[in-house]
Design an enzyme around this catalytic site. Structure first.
Site, PDB file in Angstrom:
ATOM      1  N   ASN A 136       0.782  -1.237   0.000  1.00  0.00           N
ATOM      2  CA  ASN A 136       0.000   0.000   0.000  1.00  0.00           C
ATOM      3  C   ASN A 136       0.814   1.287   0.000  1.00  0.00           C
ATOM      4  OD1 ASN A 136       0.578  -0.959   2.699  1.00  0.00           O
ATOM      5  ND2 ASN A 136      -0.655   0.723   3.487  1.00  0.00           N
ATOM      6  N   ASP A 215      -8.873   9.543  -6.305  1.00  0.00           N
ATOM      7  CA  ASP A 215      -9.576   9.684  -5.042  1.00  0.00           C
ATOM      8  C   ASP A 215      -9.092   8.566  -4.140  1.00  0.00           C
ATOM      9  OD1 ASP A 215     -11.241  10.571  -3.068  1.00  0.00           O
ATOM     10  OD2 ASP A 215     -13.107  10.256  -4.169  1.00  0.00           O
ATOM     11  N   ASP A 228      -7.970   4.600   3.477  1.00  0.00           N
ATOM     12  CA  ASP A 228      -7.053   4.239   2.407  1.00  0.00           C
ATOM     13  C   ASP A 228      -5.642   4.683   2.773  1.00  0.00           C
ATOM     14  OD1 ASP A 228      -5.634   3.830   0.062  1.00  0.00           O
ATOM     15  OD2 ASP A 228      -6.967   4.974  -1.220  1.00  0.00           O
ATOM     16  N   ASP A 265      -0.349  -7.560   4.350  1.00  0.00           N
ATOM     17  CA  ASP A 265      -0.240  -6.513   5.361  1.00  0.00           C
ATOM     18  C   ASP A 265      -1.286  -5.424   5.137  1.00  0.00           C
ATOM     19  OD1 ASP A 265       1.313  -5.103   7.513  1.00  0.00           O
ATOM     20  OD2 ASP A 265       1.613  -3.645   5.902  1.00  0.00           O
ATOM     21  N   HIS A 269      -6.506  -1.189   4.664  1.00  0.00           N
ATOM     22  CA  HIS A 269      -6.097   0.061   4.023  1.00  0.00           C
ATOM     23  C   HIS A 269      -5.995  -0.062   2.505  1.00  0.00           C
ATOM     24  CE1 HIS A 269      -5.106   1.765   7.958  1.00  0.00           C
ATOM     25  NE2 HIS A 269      -4.516   0.620   8.231  1.00  0.00           N
ATOM     26  N   GLU A 295      -4.286  -9.344   7.175  1.00  0.00           N
ATOM     27  CA  GLU A 295      -4.279  -8.603   8.436  1.00  0.00           C
ATOM     28  C   GLU A 295      -5.333  -7.498   8.331  1.00  0.00           C
ATOM     29  OE1 GLU A 295      -1.705  -5.430  11.039  1.00  0.00           O
ATOM     30  OE2 GLU A 295      -1.745  -5.485   8.857  1.00  0.00           O
TER      31      GLU A 295
END
Length: 357
Positions: A136, A215, A228, A265, A269, A295
């Site tokens: 991420n 976005d 996010d 991980d 998010h 997770e």
């Protein structure tokens, strides 16, 4: 991957199976059943940054096997932002301790050769290795780029609190030490949707890239309005180049390392739709039999069940609600342990629950 207690609970709920279980109990209960394997976290945050962890772990393999460990979850073995980086501060997914980047050739844990030796030794004695996958964000830039952005409220990331302005963001990655080996992808501001630092003003804040095509992902945790953004330079998983590079990477690492699973991980998010495509791509290329555990750190089991449904039940999850119940029970002088499984993933979807202690 279930504890003995959780598997017994599942059998209790399925009353019709009791006669069959009584006839052949070892078919359902026993240390050798595939649903009762033991995964060990093979690191912790304060492991010495001496580049010898892969070696130490390899030396410990026989005793771990004797103790009943079936699989080892290892930390992200890619290059972090500096020699002490844990890999969660991911700089280059394609550098496993092979290139002179960010102050060393080795990662915090060891070299690429050390890592491969660990995995080979584990394989030889029947222990699987699970890779910790961080998808991420990126950190440890090679150059700064200017772009337009707006500040958002940290408590509600859907709310913009500033006008559009030019910021200098840590979003430039060209991996000069690797020189295009394995992947020629370079990262710039268009590959991210947010950052947490403006170098121009030396100011910490959450900045969303001001681009009408960008976005925050909608299918993430609703904490802080939209979760996010977590930290550093947040990858935009709707960008075709980002997606292509990540999908290429998972094929690459699946052929580079003889791993048998992955931990995803910070699942809450990342776009769940993106994760579903990532898992599907992995299954269709190099990891059809991989064990995958996400997770998704929410204490309400409903969030975990919704995630599993969107993922088409192709992954497992850490049972966060059960961990919370264990913690509460341990701190309470008098507790009714009969209720410990209520509202947990073990109770609601036991075949997808990983019990973490």
């Amino acid at each position: 991957m279930l504890s003995l207690l959780s598997y017994c609970l599942k059998m209790r709920r399925e009353v019709k199976k009791w006669r069959e279980i009584e006839d052949d109990p070892e078919k359902y209960i026993g240390w050798d059943t595939p649903h009762n394997s033991l995964m060990m976290q093979g690191f912790e945050w304060h492991v010495p940054a001496d580049q010898k962890h892969w070696y130490r772990l390899r030396m410990a393999l026989p005793s771990l096997r004797d103790a009943g460990v079936d699989n080892i979850w290892i930390p992200p073995g890619c290059k972090g932002m500096d020699p002490s980086g844990t890999g969660y501060d991911v700089y280059d997914l394609y550098d496993l301790g092979e290139f002179d980047q960010k102050g060393s050739i080795s990662t915090r844990w060891g070299t690429r050769e050390d890592l491969r030796a660990l995995i080979a030794a584990a394989h030889d004695i029947g222990i699987g290795i699970y890779w910790d996958t961080v998808l991420n964000h990126k950190v440890g830039v090679d150059f700064i780029k200017k772009f337009s952005a707006v500040k958002v409220n940290p408590g509600d990331r859907k709310t913009v609190v500033s006008k559009r302005e030019t910021v200098s963001g840590w979003v430039g990655f060209n991996f000069p030490g690797r020189k295009g080996k394995y992947s020629t992808m370079k990262y710039h501001h268009e590959h991210f949707n947010g950052v947490d630092w403006d170098e121009l003003r030396k100011q910490h804040a959450i900045y969303k890239v001001a681009d009408p095509r960008k976005d925050w992902a909608k299918d993430v945790s609703d904490e802080h309005g939209n979760y996010d953004f977590l930290m550093f330079a947040n990858l935009d998983h709707t960008n075709p180049e980002v997606r292509a590079d990540i999908f290429k990477w998972v094929e690459w690492i699946g052929t580079e390392l003889a791993i048998s699973g992955m931990r995803i991980d910070a699942a809450k998010h990342n776009s769940v739709a993106f994760q579903k495509e990532f898992v599907d791509h992995l299954r269709n290329t190099v990891g059809a039999e991989y064990f995958l555990v996400g997770e998704y750190w929410r204490g309400d089991v409903r969030h975990l069940l919704n995630y599993l449904k969107v993922m088409d039940y192709g992954v497992s999850l850490f049972d966060v609600p059960l961990l919370g119940r264990f913690a509460l029970t341990s701190q309470t002088e008098r507790s009714d342990i009969r209720k410990v499984f209520r509202g947990t993933l073990v109770e609601q979807s036991p075949m997808h629950a990983v019990v973490r202690l």
